[in-house]
Design a protein around this motif. Structure first.
Motif, PDB file in Angstrom:
ATOM      1  N   GLU A 171       0.819  -1.223   0.000  1.00 57.35           N
ATOM      2  CA  GLU A 171       0.000   0.000   0.000  1.00 57.35           C
ATOM      3  C   GLU A 171       0.850   1.269   0.000  1.00 57.35           C
ATOM      4  N   LEU A 172       2.067   1.158   0.525  1.00 57.17           N
ATOM      5  CA  LEU A 172       2.934   2.339   0.614  1.00 57.17           C
ATOM      6  C   LEU A 172       3.651   2.674  -0.695  1.00 57.17           C
ATOM      7  N   LEU A 173       3.578   1.793  -1.683  1.00 55.05           N
ATOM      8  CA  LEU A 173       4.401   1.998  -2.890  1.00 55.05           C
ATOM      9  C   LEU A 173       4.129   3.315  -3.627  1.00 55.05           C
ATOM     10  N   PRO A 174       2.867   3.725  -3.823  1.00 56.86           N
ATOM     11  CA  PRO A 174       2.657   5.016  -4.494  1.00 56.86           C
ATOM     12  C   PRO A 174       3.222   6.177  -3.666  1.00 56.86           C
ATOM     13  N   PHE A 175       3.084   6.086  -2.365  1.00 54.97           N
ATOM     14  CA  PHE A 175       3.599   7.132  -1.480  1.00 54.97           C
ATOM     15  C   PHE A 175       5.127   7.134  -1.453  1.00 54.97           C
ATOM     16  N   ALA A 176       5.732   5.960  -1.662  1.00 55.03           N
ATOM     17  CA  ALA A 176       7.189   5.834  -1.526  1.00 55.03           C
ATOM     18  C   ALA A 176       7.945   6.788  -2.453  1.00 55.03           C
ATOM     19  N   GLY A 177       7.463   6.915  -3.700  1.00 53.20           N
ATOM     20  CA  GLY A 177       8.137   7.804  -4.642  1.00 53.20           C
ATOM     21  C   GLY A 177       8.106   9.240  -4.153  1.00 53.20           C
ATOM     22  N   LYS A 178       6.987   9.589  -3.571  1.00 51.95           N
ATOM     23  CA  LYS A 178       6.838  10.938  -3.031  1.00 51.95           C
ATOM     24  C   LYS A 178       7.776  11.143  -1.842  1.00 51.95           C
ATOM     25  N   LEU A 179       7.826  10.152  -0.975  1.00 54.50           N
ATOM     26  CA  LEU A 179       8.656  10.255   0.227  1.00 54.50           C
ATOM     27  C   LEU A 179      10.141  10.426  -0.117  1.00 54.50           C
ATOM     28  N   LEU A 180      10.611   9.603  -1.050  1.00 58.49           N
ATOM     29  CA  LEU A 180      12.038   9.675  -1.392  1.00 58.49           C
ATOM     30  C   LEU A 180      12.365  10.974  -2.128  1.00 58.49           C
ATOM     31  N   THR A 181      11.386  11.491  -2.863  1.00 58.81           N
ATOM     32  CA  THR A 181      11.590  12.774  -3.542  1.00 58.81           C
ATOM     33  C   THR A 181      11.586  13.913  -2.524  1.00 58.81           C
ATOM     34  N   LEU A 182      10.678  13.830  -1.565  1.00 58.63           N
ATOM     35  CA  LEU A 182      10.676  14.795  -0.460  1.00 58.63           C
ATOM     36  C   LEU A 182      12.014  14.777   0.267  1.00 58.63           C
TER      37      LEU A 182
END
Ligand code: ATP
Ligand code: MG
Ligand code: MG
Length: 370
Positions: free
Chosen positions: A304-315
């Motif tokens: 479930e975290l995979l879509p958020f993961a890209g955002k997190l690492l970019t942040l």
């Protein structure tokens, strides 16, 4: 690229090569270590090996780093052999032991070296030219995590402390803003405000790891396409290399960094941020590839975290660029004024692009989860 300045005969003598060095030369396009390709004669056959001298200015604890690499590669190789994989020697790096039985050797100048069998009939690519390569690379990083998923024993040595601790990364940014040593905060008020509105999101995965809601895993932490060897014939991702940053962490960090580095067509320092977008077909390829291997071990929460993961690492990356700008450009090399601010802005643009497409990204993860 490596200069031809090391005595490979001496290096060869430190390892249990059971073959005679013929000649060697600097190799590859790595930026960190000194890499050599060396030809050996083994009972009349020519065999290649990679000798790598670890960059001592980058890695402060090279022996501990190599103990991580030795443990992870031994485990992966044994598992592949147990599974009956006929290509076990090509599916993971393996460390040739030193004459003292260690996965590394120390030369007469005190430098740490490692030796890997050369992975033949495969190569790395510095730029992505097709979605197939994206699928292949993502699958290979999933395989790597899968092989490490049941590594027992002590935690791995934390080669780079708090590397993906996004909570600490935000804290560092906040301190840089408060100190404002170069009086630059006034020029980037908008960017600062943007990041400060996202502090809570920054702690999401760290909090889940600490609460035990998602597992701590063996992760690669440098999931660029050019760290995967793709088969010359099939294009398949056969082996992940460059294990210097292999540590414990969340699986979603590796996936998120793939999204950050592979989905946007623009350079990390592009001045025209309208060129920065999260391209859905690239995300599709990453999810498809990654889940084709990682579905076997990921928990529902991690998926479930995979879509958020890209955002997190970019942040995370954005906080680093902005903090470095405020601290006077001490970490990332700059080639022009405001270079770190340009980099900050591309990360902001990528996060916004991800936000706009979050629903579709979630649907894709669903699609490849079954
Ligand atoms: P960077 O961190 O800049 O990516 P690095 O200095 O850590 O680079 P590596 O990525 O480990 O270096 O290796 C440099 C290059 O050497 C790779 O891109 C790959 O082409 C080649 N290489 C490394 N290990 C092997 C191997 N076992 N077999 C064949 N080629 C290899
Ligand atoms: Mg590399
Ligand atoms: Mg490297």
């Amino acid at each position: 690229p490596t200069e031809n300045k090391h005595d490979l005969t001496h290096v060869a003598s430190l390892f249990d090569m059971r073959a005679d060095l013929v000649h060697g030369h600097p190799y590859g396009s790595g930026h960190i270590n000194d890499t050599y390709c060396a030809y050996y004669d083994q009972a009349g056959q020519r065999i290649r090996y990679i000798h790598q001298r670890l960059a001592e200015n980058v890695f402060k604890e090279p022996v501990k780093l190599m103990e991580n690499v030795g443990r992870v590669t031994d485990h992966a190789f044994n598992k592949l052999v147990e599974e009956g994989n006929p290509e076990a020697h090509r599916r993971t790096l393996t460390c040739i032991k030193s004459t003292e039985g260690k996965p590394y050797a120390v030369d007469k100048d005190g430098s740490v070296w490692r030796t890997y069998p050369f992975i033949e009939r495969a190569r790395t690519y510095d730029t992505i030219t097709s979605t197939d390569q994206c699928v292949a690379a993502a699958k290979a990083f999933g395989e790597f995590q899968k092989l490490g998923a049941d590594l027992g024993g002590e935690p791995l040595f934390e080669t780079i402390p708090n590397f993906h601790n996004t909570k600490v990364r935000f804290q560092t940014l906040i301190e840089a803003i408060e100190k404002d040593e170069h009086n630059r905060a006034k020029d980037v008020a908008k960017e600062i405000e943007w990041f400060m509105a996202r502090v809570d999101e920054g702690s999401k995965v760290v909090d889940m790891l600490e609460a035990g809601e998602i597992p701590v895993r063996v992760t690669h932490n440098d999931t660029k396409l050019n760290n995967v060897m793709l088969d010359d014939v099939t294009g398949e991702g056969i082996c992940v290399i460059d294990l210097d940053t292999t540590m414990n962490g969340s699986a979603v960090y590796d996936f998120g960094d793939m999204v950050r580095t592979a989905t946007s067509p623009a350079a990390e320092d592009e001045k025209d941020v309208s060129k920065v977008t999260m391209r859905m077909h690239m995300f599709d390829a990453l999810v498809k590839g990654y889940l084709s291997s990682a579905n076997a071990f990921l928990t529902d929460k991690e998926r479930e975290l995979l879509p958020f993961a890209g955002k997190l690492l970019t942040l995370e990356c954005g906080t680093r660029f902005l903090a470095d700008y405020l601290m006077g450009d001490v970490y990332f090399k700059i080639h022009r004024d405001g270079h770190n601010i340009d980099r900050t802005r591309t990360q902001i643009a990528l996060v916004e692009s991800i936000d706009q497409q979050m629903g579709e990204m979630e649907a894709l993860v669903q699609k490849y989860s079954v």
